[in-house]
Design an enzyme around this catalytic site. Structure first.
Site, PDB file in Angstrom:
ATOM      1  N   GLU A  89       0.819  -1.226   0.000  1.00 29.59           N
ATOM      2  CA  GLU A  89       0.000   0.000   0.000  1.00 29.59           C
ATOM      3  C   GLU A  89       0.853   1.277   0.000  1.00 29.59           C
ATOM      4  OE1 GLU A  89      -2.930  -0.274   3.135  1.00 29.59           O
ATOM      5  OE2 GLU A  89      -4.182  -1.592   1.941  1.00 29.59           O
TER       6      GLU A  89
ATOM      7  N   GLU B 195      -6.277  -8.126  -0.503  1.00 26.36           N
ATOM      8  CA  GLU B 195      -6.732  -8.175   0.892  1.00 26.36           C
ATOM      9  C   GLU B 195      -8.213  -7.815   0.914  1.00 26.36           C
ATOM     10  OE1 GLU B 195      -4.612  -5.436   3.411  1.00 26.36           O
ATOM     11  OE2 GLU B 195      -2.652  -6.130   2.746  1.00 26.36           O
TER      12      GLU B 195
ATOM     13  N   TRP C  75      -9.820  -0.326  12.309  1.00 27.51           N
ATOM     14  CA  TRP C  75      -9.351   1.052  12.210  1.00 27.51           C
ATOM     15  C   TRP C  75     -10.445   2.079  12.029  1.00 27.51           C
ATOM     16  CZ3 TRP C  75     -10.965   1.707   7.246  1.00 27.51           C
ATOM     17  CH2 TRP C  75     -10.852   0.626   6.374  1.00 27.51           C
TER      18      TRP C  75
ATOM     19  N   GLU D 173      -2.699  -4.458  15.619  1.00 29.02           N
ATOM     20  CA  GLU D 173      -3.964  -4.872  14.996  1.00 29.02           C
ATOM     21  C   GLU D 173      -4.613  -6.059  15.711  1.00 29.02           C
ATOM     22  OE1 GLU D 173      -1.826  -4.979  11.184  1.00 29.02           O
ATOM     23  OE2 GLU D 173      -3.376  -3.667  10.404  1.00 29.02           O
TER      24      GLU D 173
ATOM     25  N   TYR E 237      -7.252  -6.365  17.338  1.00 30.44           N
ATOM     26  CA  TYR E 237      -8.709  -6.497  17.258  1.00 30.44           C
ATOM     27  C   TYR E 237      -9.231  -6.781  15.854  1.00 30.44           C
ATOM     28  CZ  TYR E 237      -9.514  -4.973  22.052  1.00 30.44           C
ATOM     29  OH  TYR E 237      -9.569  -4.904  23.416  1.00 30.44           O
ATOM     30  N   HIS E 238      -8.345  -6.831  14.871  1.00 32.59           N
ATOM     31  CA  HIS E 238      -8.800  -6.981  13.481  1.00 32.59           C
ATOM     32  C   HIS E 238      -9.467  -8.331  13.238  1.00 32.59           C
ATOM     33  CE1 HIS E 238      -8.765  -6.772   9.098  1.00 32.59           C
ATOM     34  NE2 HIS E 238      -8.448  -5.491   9.214  1.00 32.59           N
TER      35      HIS E 238
HETATM   36  C1  GAL Z   1      -4.326  -2.821   5.081  1.00 34.78           C
HETATM   37  C2  GAL Z   1      -2.881  -3.259   5.220  1.00 34.78           C
HETATM   38  C3  GAL Z   1      -2.780  -4.543   6.037  1.00 34.78           C
HETATM   39  C4  GAL Z   1      -3.605  -4.439   7.291  1.00 34.78           C
HETATM   40  C5  GAL Z   1      -5.025  -4.100   6.914  1.00 34.78           C
HETATM   41  C6  GAL Z   1      -5.964  -3.993   8.096  1.00 34.78           C
HETATM   42  O1  GAL Z   1      -4.426  -1.488   4.709  1.00 34.78           O
HETATM   43  O2  GAL Z   1      -2.313  -3.485   3.957  1.00 34.78           O
HETATM   44  O3  GAL Z   1      -1.415  -4.777   6.350  1.00 34.78           O
HETATM   45  O4  GAL Z   1      -3.071  -3.448   8.109  1.00 34.78           O
HETATM   46  O5  GAL Z   1      -5.041  -2.850   6.269  1.00 34.78           O
HETATM   47  O6  GAL Z   1      -7.278  -3.675   7.681  1.00 34.78           O
END
Ligand code: GAL
Length: 689
Positions: free
Chosen positions: A177, A326, A334, A374, A376-377
C-alpha cells in the site's frame, strides 16, 4: 463488446477438456494452480514453527489456495545488515506446498528494520512540516532516499535469487500500500531535477505557471518550494505527478532486482487502495504485470455500488482481470466503531469481486498476531489457533470457487459503456473545490450508479485508454483536458460514439492553467456551446426539460448555445437570477454520434433519466432485464461462453427470471430458468445453448 447469449457445444467440450487437464489457470500463469483462488495473509514469522502445519491444515480444509507472506518481515529476513536468513521462509513455503497452497511473496520494504533506520536515519521519510519519521510503526521510509533504494533493491534481489524459481511462488507483491511521500532534502533535489527535465528552462515554468501572480517568479529551479497544499495549482499538480513517477521508479528499482532472477510466470504487482489518490494509479501500474487491490468497505456499512465501482476502477488499471489482495473477514480495527459485515455478506462480497473481474480473493488476515497494532482486526483463526465463526463462510466460498472455477476460467467482464477516471482532474478539483461538497469521487459515483444499475456493466478507465468499442463514454468532471485528449474525444464522436461530459469539464490545460477559451475549452466549438459562468450552490436550484423536473445542488453552470444545431436539453428555473431560465444541459449531434454537456450536479432522479436516455441513444441493453432492485447482475464472458453472477444484496428473498435456461454452477446441477435468492444469496450461472 459483450458477446451473445449462447456458445457452441463443441467449444464447451473443448474448454471442459482443457479445464480437466488443468491448462487454463487464470489467476496465475501456473497451469497446476486453480483458476480462481481464495487466499489469506499469513505471517509465519509471528508464530512458532511447530504451529505452522496446524494453521496450514486448517487453511487447506477451507479450500484456501494461496497465502501472501513476507511483506512486513524485513527484520526476520535480514536481521542485521547484509545478513539474509531465508531458511524459515523456505520451510514455510515448502509446508504450504504440502497443503496445496501457493505463495505470493511480499518484499518487506514497507517495514524497514530498526538497525537500518538507526544507522541510516536518512532512510526515514520527512513529512511536509519537516519532521522526520521514527521507527515503530510502518511506512516510515523515504521513497526517494538512495540508501533506502539500495537496501530495497538488495533485499528484493536476494529474495528473487532465492525464490525466483520456486515453483510454489506464483508472484510478487512489492512493498505494501504505497502511500506517504517524502518531503526531505533528497525529494526536493529530485523534484527540481524532474521539473528541469520536463520544462527545460525556468522561464518555461514561469510562463506555464503564470508566476508573475503573487511574485512567484523563479530565477532557478532550486527556488521552487515543495508543497502539497496552499500553493500555485500548477506546482501542486506537478508535485502529484512527481510523486506518481517516484512511486513508479520505486517499483522499477525492485522490479529490476526481481525480474532477471524470476520465472517469467511469476507476476509482479503491488496492492493499492480503491479511491486513494495519493498518486496516479495508471502511471504506477504501467510497470506492473497486474492490478491488485485491498478491498475494505469505504463506509461503515457495505455499499455495494461503491464497492463495485472500486473493483471496476482496479480492473481499469491494466484493463484486465485483477486480484483482491486483501479484504476483510467481516470487520477491521481502524474505524471508530468496527461493526461487522452481516452473516452472508462476506460471501456476497467475494462473489461480487469475481463478478467484476477478480480471479482471487484473499482475506486479511489468517490469524491474529500475538501482539502488535492490529489485535482487534477480523481474522479466520484466533490467536488460539482455532477457527472463528467467519471461517465457515470462507470455507463455503472456497468450495464454490473450486466448483465453479474451471467454468469461469478464461472469462472476463466486458462493457459497452465507460466512465473516465482522471487523477489530474480529481486533484485539480480538490486543490480548489470552490464548492465544498464537490467531491470528485462522489461525482463519479453519481454518474456510475445509474449507469451500473441500467447497463449492468461499466468499465472505469483512464482518459488514455482506447475508446473504440464503447457505445457510450461518460466523463463526470474532466477538469484538466489536454488538446490531445480533446482531439481523441472529438474523433470518438465523429466515429459515431456518444459522449456525456459532466460539470467542470475542459476548464484547465495540462498545466492546471485556465484555458483562454471558456469551458469546455478545446471542445467548446465542437459542442456548439459553452459555460458562461459557474456558480457554487448551497441550496437546491430547480431545473426542468427533457429529463423531467428536478434540482441541482453543489454546482451549476450557466450555459449558452453558439450553434443552431446544438439543442438545450435542460434549463434552470428561478433561483439566483443569474441562472433563471438559462441552459443547464446541451447536446449536439455529429454524424451518428453525440456530445452532451451537463453543467450542473443534478439530483439522482434526473441522473437516472439522463442515463436512461443516454443508454437508449447508444443502444446499450441490460444483461438481465428482470433483475429486481438490489440484485446485482455481473457477466463474465469469453469468445464462447457467458457466465452470469447474480447477488442479492437485500435483506429479503428475491427471485430473478432468466432470459433463457442456465446451468447453476454452485447449486443444483440442472438448467434453471428462475432463480430464488435468499438475503445475500448468490447464483453463478452459465448460459445454455
Ligand atoms: C491494510 C494493510 C494490512 C492491514 C489491513 C488492516 O491497509 O495493507 O497490512 O493493516 O489494512 O485492515
Amino acid at each position: 463488446m459483450r458477446m451473445g447469449w449462447w456458445w457452441s457445444a463443441t467449444a464447451f467440450i473443448a474448454l471442459v477438456a482443457m479445464a480437466a487437464s488443468g491448462a487454463i489457470a487464470q489467476a496465475t500463469k501456473y497451469a497446476d494452480q486453480p483458476p480462481l483462488l481464495v487466499g489469506a495473509a499469513w505471517y509465519p514469522e509471528q508464530w512458532p514453527e511447530p504451529e505452522w502445519d496446524h494453521d496450514l491444515s486448517l487453511m487447506e480444509a477451507a479450500h484456501i489456495d494461496v497465502v501472501r507472506v513476507g511483506e512486513f518481515a524485513w527484520s526476520t529476513m535480514e536481521p542485521s545488515e547484509g545478513k539474509y536468513e531465508f531458511g524459515w521462509l523456505d520451510r514455510a513455503i515448502a509446508l504450504a506446498a504440502k497443503h496445496h497452497i501457493c505463495v505470493v511473496l511480499g518484499t518487506p520494504t514497507a517495514a524497514p528494520p530498526a538497525w537500518m533506520t538507526t544507522k541510516y536515519p536518512e532512510t526515514l521519510r520527512v513529512d511536509e512540516n519537516g519532521r522526520r519519521a521514527e521507527h515503530g510503526n510502518r511506512q516510515q521510509f523515504s521513497f526517494t532516499d538512495p540508501k533506502y533504494r539500495q537496501f530495497a533493491h538488495d533485499i528484493a534481489e536476494q529474495m528473487a535469487i532465492h525464490f525466483g524459481h520456486n515453483p510454489n511462488v506464483v508472484g510478487w507483491q512489492l512493498d505494501n500500500e504505497y502511500a506517504d511521500p517524502d518531503f526531505g532534502p533528497t525529494a526536493r533535489r529530485q523534484f527540481h531535477a524532474w521539473l528541469e527535465k520536463k520544462y527545460g528552462t525556468v522561464a518555461n515554468v514561469n510562463q506555464h505557471w503564470a508566476t508573475a501572480y503573487w511574485s512567484q517568479t523563479y530565477d532557478s529551479f532550486d527556488e521552487i518550494p515543495l508543497r502539497a497544499e496552499r500553493e500555485n495549482p500548477a506546482l501542486l499538480l506537478e508535485w502529484k505527478r512527481f510523486v506518481s513517477e517516484t512511486w513508479k521508479s520505486y517499483s522499477l528499482n525492485q522490479i529490476s532486482a526481481i525480474r532477471p532472477h524470476a520465472d517469467p510466470r511469476q507476476f509482479i504487482t503491488t496492492n493499492t487502495m480503491g479511491w486513494f489518490d495519493g498518486f496516479d494509479e495508471y502511471t504506477v501500474h504501467s510497470v506492473l504485470d497486474l492490478a491488485a487491490w485491498d478491498d475494505y468497505i469505504s463506509t461503515d456499512t457495505y455499499d455495494w455500488i461503491d464497492n463495485g465501482a472500486r473493483h471496476d476502477l482496479a480492473r481499469g488499471f491494466k484493463n484486465k482481470n485483477f486480484w483482491v489482495m486483501e479484504t476483510e473477514p467481516a470487520f477491521v480495527n481502524w474505524r471508530p466503531t468496527n461493526t461487522p459485515l452481516e452473516k452472508g455478506q462476506v460471501r456476497d462480497m467475494a462473489w461480487q469481486a469475481i463478478g467484476h473481474g477478480a480471479d482471487v480473493v484473499e482475506y486479511w488476515q489468517w490469524r491474529s498476531a500475538p501482539n502488535g497494532q492490529e489485535e482487534y482486526h477480523g481474522v479466520l483463526v484466533g490467536a488460539d489457533g482455532t477457527p472463528v465463526p467467519v471461517y465457515d463462510e470462507v470455507r463455503q466460498i472456497g468450495e464454490e470457487f473450486a466448483k465453479a472455477g474451471p467454468e469461469i476460467a478464461g472469462t472476463a467482464p466486458h462493457s459497452d459503456v465507460a466512465l473516465v477516471n482522471d487523477y489530474d482532474s480529481r486533484w485539480a478539483i480538490d486543490f480548489q473545490r470552490h464548492s465544498a461538497g464537490f467531491d470528485p469521487v462522489k461525482e463519479m459515483l453519481a454518474f456510475y450508479e445509474p449507469l451500473r444499475m441500467r447497463s449492468q456493466a461499466v468499465d472505469v478507465i483512464s482518459i488514455d485508454a482506447p475508446l473504440d468499442g464503447y457505445k457510450l463514454v461518460e466523463l463526470p468532471a474532466l477538469n484538466v483536458l489536454s488538446q490531445a485528449a480533446a482531439d481523441k474525444l472529438m474523433a470518438y464522436v465523429r466515429n459515431g460514439g456518444h459522449l456525456v461530459l459532466g460539470p467542470r469539464t475542459g476548464m484547465k490545460d495540462e498545466y492546471n492553467a485556465l484555458y483562454p477559451e471558456r469551458q469546455p475549452g478545446p471542445l467548446a466549438e465542437f459542442l456548439g456551446g459553452r459555460v458562461d459562468q459557474f456558480y457554487a450552490l448551497d441550496q437546491n436550484v430547480p431545473l426542468s426539460g427533457d429529463w423531467g423536473a428536478g434540482t441541482a445542488n453543489v454546482w451549476a453552470e450557466q450555459l449558452s448555445v453558439r450553434s443552431p444545431d446544438t439543442k438545450v436539453l435542460m434549463r434552470y428555473g428561478k433561483s439566483n437570477g443569474w441562472l433563471d431560465d438559462q441552459p443547464a444541459a446541451i447536446s449536439r449531434q455529429v454524424g451518428k454520434g453525440t456530445i452532451t454537456y451537463i453543467g450542473a450536479w443534478i439530483d439522482p432522479l434526473l441522473m437516472e433519466e439522463m442515463t436512461k436516455e443516454a443508454l437508449q441513444q447508444a443502444g446499450v441493453q441490460p444483461i438481465v432485464r428482470s433483475a429486481p432492485a438490489g440484485v446485482e447482475v455481473c457477466q463474465r464472458s469469453s469468445a464462447d461462453k457467458s457466465i452470469v453472477i447474480l447477488i442479492n444484496h437485500n435483506t429479503n428473498d428475491e427471485h430473478v427470471d432468466l432470459p433463457g435456461p442456465m446451468r447453476d454452477l454452485i447449486g443444483n446441477e440442472g438448467p434453471v430458468s428462475r432463480v430464488n435468492l435468499p438475503a445475500y444469496g448468490v447464483a453463478v450461472l452459465e448460459a445454455q445453448k
